[in-house]
Design a protein around this motif. Structure first.
Motif, mmCIF file in Angstrom:
data_model
loop_
_atom_site.group_PDB
_atom_site.id
_atom_site.type_symbol
_atom_site.label_atom_id
_atom_site.label_comp_id
_atom_site.label_asym_id
_atom_site.label_seq_id
_atom_site.Cartn_x
_atom_site.Cartn_y
_atom_site.Cartn_z
ATOM 1 N N UNK B 207 37.671 -9.713 -26.071
ATOM 2 C CA UNK B 207 38.437 -10.924 -26.425
ATOM 3 C C UNK B 207 38.540 -11.083 -27.932
ATOM 4 N N UNK B 208 37.406 -10.884 -28.637
ATOM 5 C CA UNK B 208 37.416 -10.980 -30.096
ATOM 6 C C UNK B 208 38.337 -9.929 -30.719
ATOM 7 N N UNK B 211 41.839 -10.906 -30.327
ATOM 8 C CA UNK B 211 42.164 -12.005 -31.252
ATOM 9 C C UNK B 211 42.410 -11.450 -32.653
ATOM 10 N N UNK B 214 45.820 -9.964 -32.685
ATOM 11 C CA UNK B 214 46.884 -10.979 -32.723
ATOM 12 C C UNK B 214 47.080 -11.506 -34.145
ATOM 13 N N UNK B 215 45.946 -11.804 -34.837
ATOM 14 C CA UNK B 215 46.042 -12.460 -36.142
ATOM 15 C C UNK B 215 46.245 -11.477 -37.280
#
Lengths: 379, 379
Positions: B207-208, B211, B214-215
């Protein structure tokens, strides 16, 4: 309200608005990070962004608002005044961004009496990641510090983009703000180059130092605040730029010369800072250039050896301070400052007609400009 | 003109325009530095800004222009198209700014087959200042590198400010561009945090990592180019943002997953890069998370030891690659990529009605998006 109470109110407005703006403009745009482990570190970085921004004297924001308020006094507009306040805060946020990167480059441990941002972030990393060695915590602190500076620089532009939507001269204000960014960045490169200048040509050394002052300091300390205030008050581009340069260049140079001079002649019991910090760091200053220029052969030799050595001890610092006085460099710096301050006052007087100012307006502007230079050095 | 020749022409336009824009937007605004010693170093920094910007594939600029050209094909406007080209270049300039800082943070010596910017500047400092020790040249290189990144980031915003004066949605484009800056900066902080994530919770790790993708990657690689293209073509804010997220998020994640996968399964004779670079660096990737998730007790132990060790030798890299295949993590990444690519295609098809596209338009957009993922992984 007394002038002092009014100034205090402006100070509170600036201070609380800066905190609000940084939190808003540094936060993620959506909640997709909520609950993730990596979000926690990011929250700490935003907290550090606020901590690093605290404690400035807000001279630049006050200068911008003073010019803006004088120029709009006949037609005050609360909404637009809010935009001008945000412009003033954006300059302060940019300053913090620049100082965060500056402290990484200079390996400075302390800023405004607190650990510098990358040092604070390194301590945080060491506490948070127990497994990390001191070296990796230091590297992580520097990495996070570089990003913190980037985030604050982005936030400063974002604040301007938002503020300009309610101000005239939209594109000009943005362009002026970005020019300020670039000038400080250029000034920082010049400053790094100046560290390696030869000490054999004092005249070249003085010219280079003054160029660093113009680009690294005057740019965002005096020129940009005045220019942006004028644009926000609806003054046209040409007039805004010319007036800002005429007042801001001499005032900004005088400000930096006074800062360097105070480092040598101030009373450590009053300032709370040890005397001669710049000398200890081996900084190339106009004081050094003037001292070299007026030194006899033996004095010049001593200064050159001291400033090319890897470090300078307390005795050397004392001897250099004595030479700065003895050669007349201190007096010459005072004369330089007084002359620049006279230029500033003349430029302010010239603005009476171009900006259509009355006596009270002029007095207010003289007052806010005078705060950039200690009274005993000014005259 | 054939499609290939057309693509080549676009590539030349982008390449030469980037060089022009960097030189213009990084140069001093007046000639007051002319002839000063410190100007010479600044000239070298601007030269390095151009060198560092060369050699990219310009995927992001091409994506922006493809969307812009499709949307404006019925009412082409040469002047506005020039503005869109500059927006496209601004994203590439921003990428270079981000990579310059990234390489300092990661202590990377090489970028795009050449010395990284701070390394090149350190060599320059060593050659220019004969007296400087290796350590001080390295420190000066890093300092100049931080400033070079800052200068390029400022230039990228300045390019947008100029370009938007001839485009619709002025303030929205600037705001979108600054959001992109901030998202990448946030992503970089998340990435630094991810280095220290526990390996005991593969689900949290995945998940990290997603993320971070994505960023740090999707933000400026796919989301911003599409969003800015749509805004520049006059699409309203809501529609532009929704469409850019719907297409850009899955495409950007697939792009980064494919990049990480190629690091493990590519043929070094074809790519010119040694296999397993991410593993050698101990990077936390989705591949690692998937491998840990499907590993048996002994395999998981090995992976955890390997990725918490200070370094990984060639034999460890080989063993980890074998485990990434053996545990099924490689297959799972391929499935993730294929699924994200299907989401991208569906989002493109959905845009047919919202953006009023015909079959040829859609085919062109499918084509430009497909270039972000190698064909053999895509399907």
């Amino acid at each position: 309200m007394t002038a002092q109470a009014f100034s205090h109110t402006i100070g509170n407005d600036i201070e609380s608005r800066i905190g609000e703006l940084i939190t808003r403009h540094c936060s993620p745009t959506d909640r997709s990070l909520s609950g993730l482990d990596c979000e926690l570190l990011y929250d700490e970085v935003v907290r550090q962004a606020c901590v690093s921004s605290e404690g400035g004297k807000r001279l630049r924001a006050r200068l911008l608002l003073a010019f803006y308020d004088v120029l709009t006094a006949r037609n005050p507009d609360d909404v637009a005044r809010g935009g001008a306040l945000d412009l003033a805060c954006a300059i302060e946020v940019f300053q913090t961004a620049a100082l965060v990167h500056d402290d990484i480059i200079d390996e400075a441990d302390v800023r405004r009496g607190k650990p510098s941002a990358h040092k604070a972030l390194a301590s945080l990393a060491a506490a948070r990641y127990a497994g990390s060695t001191e070296r990796s915590a230091a590297a992580l602190g520097s990495g996070l510090g570089i990003m913190l500076g980037d985030l604050l620089a982005t936030a400063s532009v974002d604040i301007v983009n938002e503020a300009t939507s309610i101000l005239p001269n939209y594109e000009r204000i943005m362009s002026g703000f970005l020019t300020m960014h670039r000038e400080v960045e250029i000034g920082q490169v010049l400053d790094l180059a100046a560290e390696h200048l030869s000490l054999d040509d004092p005249d070249e050394l003085a010219k280079n130092s003054l160029a660093v002052f113009r680009w690294k300091t005057a740019s965002y300390t005096t020129i940009a605040p005045i220019r942006l205030a004028l644009l926000a008050a609806g003054v046209d581009e040409r007039n805004a730029s010319d007036t800002a340069e005429a007042i801001g260049v001499p005032l900004g140079l005088a400000f930096q010369l006074a800062d360097d001079l105070l480092d040598v002649i101030s009373n450590p019991e009053v300032t709370g800072k040890p005397v001669g910090g710049d000398i200890r760091e081996g900084k190339r200053t106009v004081l050094l250039a003037d001292a070299l220029s007026d030194a006899d052969h033996e004095q010049a030799d001593y200064l050159k050896r001291a400033f090319t050595a890897p470090a300078r001890d307390a005795a050397t610092v004392d001897r250099v301070i004595a030479l700065f006085s003895g050669t007349g460099a201190v007096s010459r710096s005072k004369e330089r400052i007084a002359s620049l301050w006279r230029q500033t006052q003349n430029a302010l007087d010239d603005a009476r007609s171009t900006l259509d100012l009355d006596d009270a307006d002029l007095a207010a502007l003289h007052d806010v400009c005078s705060r950039f230079i200690p009274a005993d050095i000014r005259d």
